[in-house]
Write a protein that holds these residues in place. Structure first.
Motif, PDB file in Angstrom:
ATOM      1  N   ALA A 118       0.817  -1.220   0.000  1.00 39.41           N
ATOM      2  CA  ALA A 118       0.000   0.000   0.000  1.00 39.41           C
ATOM      3  C   ALA A 118       0.847   1.264   0.000  1.00 39.41           C
ATOM      4  N   ARG A 119       2.174   1.126  -0.053  1.00 41.51           N
ATOM      5  CA  ARG A 119       3.075   2.281  -0.006  1.00 41.51           C
ATOM      6  C   ARG A 119       3.287   2.856  -1.398  1.00 41.51           C
ATOM      7  N   PRO A 120       3.660   4.146  -1.517  1.00 42.75           N
ATOM      8  CA  PRO A 120       4.033   4.694  -2.829  1.00 42.75           C
ATOM      9  C   PRO A 120       5.160   3.865  -3.438  1.00 42.75           C
ATOM     10  N   ALA A 121       5.022   3.526  -4.716  1.00 47.89           N
ATOM     11  CA  ALA A 121       5.969   2.595  -5.327  1.00 47.89           C
ATOM     12  C   ALA A 121       6.331   3.023  -6.742  1.00 47.89           C
ATOM     13  N   ALA A 146      14.507   4.789  -3.118  1.00 51.75           N
ATOM     14  CA  ALA A 146      14.354   4.031  -1.876  1.00 51.75           C
ATOM     15  C   ALA A 146      14.673   4.893  -0.667  1.00 51.75           C
ATOM     16  N   ARG A 147      15.712   5.734  -0.782  1.00 49.91           N
ATOM     17  CA  ARG A 147      16.049   6.630   0.331  1.00 49.91           C
ATOM     18  C   ARG A 147      14.941   7.638   0.596  1.00 49.91           C
ATOM     19  N   ALA A 148      14.139   7.915  -0.424  1.00 49.29           N
ATOM     20  CA  ALA A 148      13.019   8.855  -0.261  1.00 49.29           C
ATOM     21  C   ALA A 148      11.771   8.164   0.277  1.00 49.29           C
ATOM     22  N   GLY A 149      11.868   6.876   0.605  1.00 47.86           N
ATOM     23  CA  GLY A 149      10.741   6.152   1.176  1.00 47.86           C
ATOM     24  C   GLY A 149       9.844   5.473   0.161  1.00 47.86           C
ATOM     25  N   VAL A 150      10.249   5.472  -1.122  1.00 50.23           N
ATOM     26  CA  VAL A 150       9.453   4.840  -2.166  1.00 50.23           C
ATOM     27  C   VAL A 150       9.836   3.362  -2.271  1.00 50.23           C
ATOM     28  N   VAL A 151       8.844   2.502  -2.393  1.00 47.16           N
ATOM     29  CA  VAL A 151       9.081   1.073  -2.555  1.00 47.16           C
ATOM     30  C   VAL A 151       9.489   0.797  -4.002  1.00 47.16           C
ATOM     31  N   SER A 227       3.706  -3.305 -13.047  1.00 42.63           N
ATOM     32  CA  SER A 227       3.269  -1.929 -13.332  1.00 42.63           C
ATOM     33  C   SER A 227       2.038  -1.562 -12.519  1.00 42.63           C
ATOM     34  N   GLY A 228       1.176  -2.534 -12.248  1.00 45.45           N
ATOM     35  CA  GLY A 228      -0.052  -2.254 -11.511  1.00 45.45           C
ATOM     36  C   GLY A 228       0.175  -1.872 -10.065  1.00 45.45           C
ATOM     37  N   LEU A 229       1.273  -2.329  -9.487  1.00 47.59           N
ATOM     38  CA  LEU A 229       1.591  -2.001  -8.095  1.00 47.59           C
ATOM     39  C   LEU A 229       2.196  -0.614  -7.941  1.00 47.59           C
ATOM     40  N   ALA A 230       2.619  -0.007  -9.063  1.00 49.67           N
ATOM     41  CA  ALA A 230       3.426   1.213  -9.002  1.00 49.67           C
ATOM     42  C   ALA A 230       2.717   2.401  -9.630  1.00 49.67           C
ATOM     43  N   GLY A 231       3.018   3.574  -9.110  1.00 46.62           N
ATOM     44  CA  GLY A 231       2.483   4.795  -9.696  1.00 46.62           C
ATOM     45  C   GLY A 231       3.215   5.192 -10.953  1.00 46.62           C
ATOM     46  N   VAL A 232       4.449   4.693 -11.113  1.00 47.13           N
ATOM     47  CA  VAL A 232       5.250   5.008 -12.290  1.00 47.13           C
ATOM     48  C   VAL A 232       6.131   3.804 -12.605  1.00 47.13           C
TER      49      VAL A 232
END
Length: 373
Positions: A118-121, A146-151, A227-232
């Protein structure tokens, strides 16, 4: 949890059995549950009532009525032994972005930290047969986001996928791997250590039940999950016809942003990326470009690497050692990249690196990569 809230173990097991019937996807499962109230109610429904539903045949009705909870219970037992779970679409832990895609999975098997779903990815994908440049680009981008908290999401394949997962974990970040096989199967075998790291500090997901071996048809379907799990989705390096381009096509079909890392026009492994940029994809030149697409602050990643940039080299370094120090300040690099950066021969560079290791200034990482301590 293996049992979805509001459903008992037998009901979940029967649902897993229904999901394994050929041709029964998420939409048909929703139709069955709406018509008969539950998975158990579906397998007990009259043959004619199932066959009369839109999109169902008498053969499908026969297969559905033959489903029992036994096979599903066996799957749940195997998941329990692994510490993995089954996620159904109405489970609160089911990935919200994945529920929005045109062809959502009827269920997911998840192993590791399920909250990451459920995290930004950002998805990072690319060639199995990558160049040194492609690997360096993947490490830079994966570590930065990853350092910015993105999965960081990728497909656990050999090559750019494995580099992206490892870079995210090495940076102290988080990663989700999407498999084209079931849990209990390590594919490719060379990724065994990465599998262990992902379960311990990330999450693995798959549509396939435990023990199922990879097959050709599983990978295109896996790509739509990446791709479906990620915003980009970011294509790091891809030749024409690469599977990574299938993932970018899936992202576009899902209404998600696609970025591409530009590469040399003489490199076949960059041909797919350069073509994407020609067609309108935004170039991915730094982690900030990816964060911008996700609507996240771009300064977080930059701040994370600033302390390394500000370090002062020891005064007693030789010219070659100082050149290596300067080349390693921003990030760890492969020995081939260091030879190119320093301009010396491989033997001289390796000798200088050994001297820096003895001084406690440099450490060697896996795959002949070196970084500052």
């Amino acid at each position: 949890m293996a049992d979805t809230p509001g459903r008992g173990r037998d009901e979940v097991a029967t649902y897993l059995g229904l999901a394994s019937v050929p041709g029964i996807g998420a939409a048909r499962l929703r139709t069955l549950l709406a018509a008969f109230g539950s998975a158990a109610g579906t397998v007990r429904a009259p043959h004619g009532a199932i066959a009369a539903l839109p999109g169902f045949t008498r053969a499908a009705a026969t297969a559905i009525r033959a489903v029992s909870s036994r096979a599903g219970l066996d799957i749940l037992e195997r998941l329990t032994r692994l510490g993995a779970v089954a996620l159904l679409p109405d489970d609160p832990l089911f990935p919200p972005l994945l529920a929005e895609v045109p062809d959502p999975p009827p269920l997911l098997y998840a192993w590791g930290d399920v909250s990451l779903l459920a995290r930004p990815a950002a998805a990072l994908v690319g060639s199995r047969d990558h160049t040194t440049y492609g690997a360096e680009a993947a490490r830079l981008l994966a570590a930065g986001v990853a350092r910015a908290g993105v999965v960081v999401v990728s497909g656990m394949a050999r090559g750019i996928d494995a580099v992206a997962h490892a870079a995210a974990l090495d940076a102290g970040g988080l990663s989700v791997g999407v498999l084209g096989n079931g849990f209990g199967v390590i594919y490719p075998a060379a990724n065994r250590v990465l599998y262990e790291r992902m379960v311990a500090r990330g999450c693995l997901i798959t549509e396939l039940p435990p023990g199922e071996r990879p097959h050709a048809g599983a990978f295109p379907r896996r790509n739509r999950l990446i791709s479906g799990l990620a915003g980009v989705t970011v294509v790091v390096e891809a030749a024409s016809g690469s599977g990574a381009l299938i993932t970018s096509d899936c992202a576009l079909d899902q209404g998600r942003a696609v970025l591409a890392v530009p590469g040399p026009i003489t490199s076949p492994t960059s041909a797919g990326c350069n073509r994407l940029i020609q067609q309108g994809a935004k170039p991915a030149l730094c982690a900030g470009d990816i964060l911008e697409e996700l609507g996240l602050p771009q300064t977080v990643s930059d701040a994370a690497v600033a302390p390394r940039d500000q370090r002062t080299p020891p005064a007693e370094l030789s010219p070659v050692q100082r050149s290596l120090w300067d080349a390693l300040v921003a990030e760890p690099r492969h020995v081939d990249a260091l030879v190119a950066a320093v301009g010396g021969d491989t033997g001289t560079v390796l000798t200088a690196l050994t001297e820096l290791e003895l001084k406690g200034l440099v450490k060697q990482e896996a795959g002949m990569r070196f970084g500052l301590t």
